[in-house]
Motif scaffolding. Structure first.
Motif, PDB file in Angstrom:
ATOM      1  N   ARG A  92       0.834  -1.194   0.063  1.00  8.13           N
ATOM      2  CA  ARG A  92       0.133   0.044  -0.072  1.00  8.13           C
ATOM      3  C   ARG A  92       0.896   1.083  -0.028  1.00  8.13           C
ATOM      4  NH1 ARG A  92      -4.851  -1.884   4.163  1.00  8.13           N
ATOM      5  NH2 ARG A  92      -5.979  -3.405   2.741  1.00  8.13           N
ATOM      6  N   GLU A  93       2.117   1.075   0.622  1.00  8.00           N
ATOM      7  CA  GLU A  93       2.938   2.304   0.580  1.00  8.00           C
ATOM      8  C   GLU A  93       3.554   2.524  -0.759  1.00  8.00           C
ATOM      9  OE1 GLU A  93       5.940   2.824   3.419  1.00  8.00           O
ATOM     10  OE2 GLU A  93       4.926   1.837   5.025  1.00  8.00           O
ATOM     11  N   ILE A  94       3.502   1.736  -1.704  1.00  6.48           N
ATOM     12  CA  ILE A  94       3.758   2.254  -3.025  1.00  6.48           C
ATOM     13  C   ILE A  94       2.770   2.226  -3.799  1.00  6.48           C
ATOM     14  CG2 ILE A  94       6.178   1.100  -2.975  1.00  6.48           C
ATOM     15  CD1 ILE A  94       5.267  -1.020  -4.420  1.00  6.48           C
ATOM     16  N   GLY A  95       1.523   2.615  -3.185  1.00  3.79           N
ATOM     17  CA  GLY A  95       0.299   2.625  -4.150  1.00  3.79           C
ATOM     18  C   GLY A  95      -0.395   1.670  -4.752  1.00  3.79           C
ATOM     19  N   ILE A  96      -0.031   0.347  -4.239  1.00  2.00           N
ATOM     20  CA  ILE A  96      -0.801  -0.903  -4.695  1.00  2.00           C
ATOM     21  C   ILE A  96      -1.931  -1.168  -3.913  1.00  2.00           C
ATOM     22  CG2 ILE A  96      -0.655  -3.308  -4.904  1.00  2.00           C
ATOM     23  CD1 ILE A  96       2.327  -2.899  -5.943  1.00  2.00           C
ATOM     24  N   ASP A  97      -3.041  -1.281  -4.573  1.00  4.20           N
ATOM     25  CA  ASP A  97      -4.415  -1.537  -3.796  1.00  4.20           C
ATOM     26  C   ASP A  97      -4.769  -3.139  -3.541  1.00  4.20           C
ATOM     27  OD1 ASP A  97      -7.012  -1.247  -2.883  1.00  4.20           O
ATOM     28  OD2 ASP A  97      -7.932  -1.394  -4.933  1.00  4.20           O
ATOM     29  N   PHE A 139      -1.166 -16.268   0.584  1.00 12.80           N
ATOM     30  CA  PHE A 139      -1.119 -15.750  -0.549  1.00 12.80           C
ATOM     31  C   PHE A 139      -1.621 -13.994  -0.315  1.00 12.80           C
ATOM     32  CE2 PHE A 139      -1.337 -20.176  -2.157  1.00 12.80           C
ATOM     33  CZ  PHE A 139       0.185 -20.287  -2.280  1.00 12.80           C
ATOM     34  N   ILE A 140      -0.930 -13.187  -0.963  1.00 13.07           N
ATOM     35  CA  ILE A 140      -1.805 -12.154  -1.332  1.00 13.07           C
ATOM     36  C   ILE A 140      -1.729 -11.913  -2.807  1.00 13.07           C
ATOM     37  CG2 ILE A 140      -1.313  -9.399  -1.048  1.00 13.07           C
ATOM     38  CD1 ILE A 140       0.555  -9.797   1.285  1.00 13.07           C
ATOM     39  N   TRP A 141      -2.990 -11.599  -3.291  1.00  6.75           N
ATOM     40  CA  TRP A 141      -3.146 -11.343  -4.639  1.00  6.75           C
ATOM     41  C   TRP A 141      -3.650  -9.777  -4.799  1.00  6.75           C
ATOM     42  CZ3 TRP A 141      -2.961 -14.119  -9.133  1.00  6.75           C
ATOM     43  CH2 TRP A 141      -3.459 -13.815 -10.070  1.00  6.75           C
ATOM     44  N   ALA A 142      -2.631  -9.222  -5.599  1.00  3.74           N
ATOM     45  CA  ALA A 142      -3.152  -7.747  -5.642  1.00  3.74           C
ATOM     46  C   ALA A 142      -2.857  -7.343  -7.115  1.00  3.74           C
ATOM     47  CB  ALA A 142      -2.035  -7.199  -4.678  1.00  3.74           C
ATOM     48  N   PRO A 143      -3.417  -6.281  -7.473  1.00  2.00           N
ATOM     49  CA  PRO A 143      -3.512  -5.441  -8.666  1.00  2.00           C
ATOM     50  C   PRO A 143      -2.236  -4.935  -9.136  1.00  2.00           C
ATOM     51  CG  PRO A 143      -5.060  -4.131  -7.543  1.00  2.00           C
ATOM     52  CD  PRO A 143      -4.447  -5.405  -6.657  1.00  2.00           C
ATOM     53  N   PHE A 175      -2.684  -8.676 -12.163  1.00  2.00           N
ATOM     54  CA  PHE A 175      -2.690  -9.216 -10.763  1.00  2.00           C
ATOM     55  C   PHE A 175      -1.127  -9.679 -10.805  1.00  2.00           C
ATOM     56  CE2 PHE A 175      -6.886  -8.765 -11.345  1.00  2.00           C
ATOM     57  CZ  PHE A 175      -7.596  -8.272 -10.146  1.00  2.00           C
ATOM     58  N   PHE A 176      -0.768 -10.031  -9.533  1.00  2.00           N
ATOM     59  CA  PHE A 176       0.613 -10.570  -8.862  1.00  2.00           C
ATOM     60  C   PHE A 176       0.181 -11.355  -7.734  1.00  2.00           C
ATOM     61  CE2 PHE A 176       2.402  -8.078  -5.759  1.00  2.00           C
ATOM     62  CZ  PHE A 176       1.724  -6.639  -5.956  1.00  2.00           C
ATOM     63  N   ARG A 177       0.878 -12.279  -7.358  1.00  2.00           N
ATOM     64  CA  ARG A 177       0.584 -13.342  -6.227  1.00  2.00           C
ATOM     65  C   ARG A 177       2.148 -13.191  -5.619  1.00  2.00           C
ATOM     66  NH1 ARG A 177       0.299 -19.948  -5.953  1.00  2.00           N
ATOM     67  NH2 ARG A 177       2.659 -19.329  -5.862  1.00  2.00           N
ATOM     68  N   VAL A 178       1.919 -12.769  -4.236  1.00  2.00           N
ATOM     69  CA  VAL A 178       3.009 -12.842  -3.438  1.00  2.00           C
ATOM     70  C   VAL A 178       2.709 -14.066  -2.316  1.00  2.00           C
ATOM     71  CG1 VAL A 178       4.217 -11.613  -1.169  1.00  2.00           C
ATOM     72  CG2 VAL A 178       3.501 -10.295  -3.401  1.00  2.00           C
ATOM     73  N   SER A 179       3.669 -14.854  -2.056  1.00  2.00           N
ATOM     74  CA  SER A 179       3.575 -16.056  -0.989  1.00  2.00           C
ATOM     75  C   SER A 179       4.324 -15.546   0.045  1.00  2.00           C
ATOM     76  CB  SER A 179       4.142 -17.153  -1.849  1.00  2.00           C
ATOM     77  OG  SER A 179       4.078 -18.143  -0.841  1.00  2.00           O
ATOM     78  N   LEU A 180       3.446 -15.935   1.211  1.00  2.00           N
ATOM     79  CA  LEU A 180       4.110 -15.571   2.748  1.00  2.00           C
ATOM     80  C   LEU A 180       4.856 -16.527   3.145  1.00  2.00           C
ATOM     81  CD1 LEU A 180       0.731 -13.557   3.492  1.00  2.00           C
ATOM     82  CD2 LEU A 180       2.846 -12.694   2.842  1.00  2.00           C
ATOM     83  N   LEU A 213       8.696   1.161  -8.924  1.00  2.07           N
ATOM     84  CA  LEU A 213       7.215   0.276  -9.052  1.00  2.07           C
ATOM     85  C   LEU A 213       5.961   0.946  -8.958  1.00  2.07           C
ATOM     86  CD1 LEU A 213       8.961  -2.565  -6.916  1.00  2.07           C
ATOM     87  CD2 LEU A 213       8.845  -2.350  -9.267  1.00  2.07           C
ATOM     88  N   ARG A 214       6.064   2.178  -8.862  1.00  6.91           N
ATOM     89  CA  ARG A 214       4.802   2.948  -8.552  1.00  6.91           C
ATOM     90  C   ARG A 214       3.737   2.939  -9.743  1.00  6.91           C
ATOM     91  NH1 ARG A 214       3.864   5.937  -4.012  1.00  6.91           N
ATOM     92  NH2 ARG A 214       5.503   5.869  -2.450  1.00  6.91           N
ATOM     93  N   GLY A 215       4.643   2.850 -11.070  1.00  5.41           N
ATOM     94  CA  GLY A 215       3.965   2.664 -12.266  1.00  5.41           C
ATOM     95  C   GLY A 215       3.664   4.233 -12.982  1.00  5.41           C
ATOM     96  N   ASP A 216       3.879   5.213 -12.102  1.00  3.62           N
ATOM     97  CA  ASP A 216       3.803   6.497 -12.795  1.00  3.62           C
ATOM     98  C   ASP A 216       5.332   6.964 -13.656  1.00  3.62           C
ATOM     99  OD1 ASP A 216       5.239   7.086 -10.868  1.00  3.62           O
ATOM    100  OD2 ASP A 216       3.797   8.224  -9.762  1.00  3.62           O
ATOM    101  N   GLY A 217       6.163   6.008 -13.785  1.00  3.19           N
ATOM    102  CA  GLY A 217       7.323   6.417 -14.439  1.00  3.19           C
ATOM    103  C   GLY A 217       8.341   7.336 -13.722  1.00  3.19           C
TER     104      GLY A 217
END
Ligand code: PLP
Length: 401
Positions: free
Chosen positions: A310-315, A324-328, A363-368, A388-392
């Motif tokens: 979330r700190e890098i703007g990922i919802d 797992f975390i499944w995030a956009p 999406f991407f998956r993070v394994s914990l 990684l914020r995606g706004d270049g």
């Protein structure tokens, strides 16, 4: 010369093998890579289960060929688990079958149930072995897209009539891998009613049935009215008790489906080592506090990683279950591009959602399932990566070396 069948030609390279190659190359280049790609618990199997294995392995009568359908004590322990957890009564003789890990049962269920040309419905995205088993059986699969807006549940009404006419089997998986989505019992009732109406069998994969957080309790599909007529449920000790390497699981539910799978297996394998089955029965019957302890570890890891994302703007949303975390992915990235960027910039492997099916794109998956300090290190590295914020924006990007 041909060395493999046409069915084998359809199997794409194992996704984790490709990631493994990239990882090896980076490690060789001196980079400290943190792999959040594979779901394999880092935590140890509880000692009382390991001790039981040792004890049973010292008895000569346990070292011979095992019972075909599974040791009676293991099958009874599974039935007791269903009674205790779900108040579902199972006949250990006809409604429970031991498996060499649930993956083995999933893979063999398909050819024991479907003929070439028939269709199997699979969640999209899903655990890859469902689709591969269908291809190896000469069948074809139909993806059921699962969208975030609908809680990563398939919409049964969207399945075309022409597809349903040829469909014999449907896979479901909650709590789910890779989406970490969970459902309540009403969804399973809807699924069972749909299966009855359309004369198809449901194979529900409950690998994460006990990897849950807070008050959430994952239902069993066998709690739904009429489920036994159309459904089987796969279960595993792998994730619940950190026993992935032991290879022990089970399938419960519809007798006819279980009988067909048992016949297939009797002609394919000879079952799991008896001491492993007896240790697994001991796991199901013994002290269950280890489950709470493990889940607390996963919960804390999940909180830390969701916070970092979330700190890098990922919802990123907090799941109720699974490790797992499944995030956009951030705007401007495809799944594959984002995973490549995380690996290159942070030295962290996350799995691109597209590896689990077309609807996993975006999406991407993070394994914990990695040690907490490594996960924290990964989270810290990701947080520092403004790219990684995606706004270049290209500022303060730290290099890895
Ligand atoms: C890990 C996993 C399995 C495999 O379990 P085994 O019993 O170890 O074969 C099955 N399904 C899903 C969704 C999984 O993530």
């Amino acid at each position: 010369m041909r060395y493999q069948s046409a069915r084998m030609d359809q199997i794409p390279p194992y996704m984790f093998a490709e990631l493994g190659k990239k990882k090896a190359a980076m490690i060789k280049a001196g980079i400290d890579v943190i792999d959040l790609g594979i779901g394999d618990p880092d935590l140890p199997t509880p000692a009382h289960i390991v001790d039981k294995l040792g004890e049973e392995a010292r008895k000569p009568e346990n070292l011979r060929y095992p019972n075909f359908s599974g040791h009676p004590e293991f099958r009874k322990a599974v039935a007791e688990f269903y009674m205790r957890e779900y108040q579902v009564e199972l006949d250990p003789e006809t409604e429970v079958l031991a498996l060499i890990g649930s993956k083995e049962g999933i893979a063999h269920l398909v050819p024991s149930m479907i003929d070439p040309g028939e269709i199997v419905l699979v969640p999209d995205p899903c655990y890859p072995p469902y689709r591969m088993a269908v291809l190896l059986a000469g069948g074809s699969f139909h993806n059921m897209p699962m969208k975030k807006e609908t809680g990563f549940k398939p919409i049964f009404a969207d399945i075309p009539e022409g597809v349903l006419a040829k469909t014999r089997l449907m896979f479901l998986n909650y709590p789910g891998n890779p989406t970490a989505a969970s459902v309540d019992g009403s969804f399973f009732q809807e699924a069972v009613d749909f299966a009855k109406e359309n004369r198809l069998v449901i194979a529900h994969d409950s690998a994460y049935n006990k990897v849950t957080f807070g008050d959430y309790k994952a239902p069993s599909i066998l709690e739904a009215k009429g489920a036994r007529d159309v459904a089987v449920e796969f279960g595993s000790l792998s994730k619940t008790y950190c026993m992935t390497g032991w290879r022990i699981g089970y399938v419960v539910g519809n007798k006819e489906v279980i009988r067909a799978l048992a016949v297939y297996k009797n002609n394919t394998d000879t079952g799991q080592f008896t001491p492993i089955q007896l240790a697994a029965a001991h796991a199901l019957r013994g002290d269950q506090t280890c489950i709470e302890d493990y889940n607390r570890v996963y919960f804390n890891r999940m909180k830390g990683m969701v916070g970092a994302l979330r700190e890098i703007g990922i919802d990123a949303e907090e799941p109720k279950a699974t490790f797992f975390i499944w995030a956009p992915v951030p705007p401007g990235f495809s799944s594959a591009e984002f995973s490549a960027a995380v690996l290159e910039q942070a030295g962290v492997i996350v799995t691109p959602g597209s590896a689990f099916g077309p609807s996993g794109e975006g999406f991407f998956r993070v394994s914990l399932s990695v040690p907490s300090d490594r996960l924290e290190e990964a989270a810290n590295r990701i947080k520092k990566q403004n790219k990684l914020r995606g706004d270049g924006r290209d500022k303060d990007v730290e290099t890895l070396r």
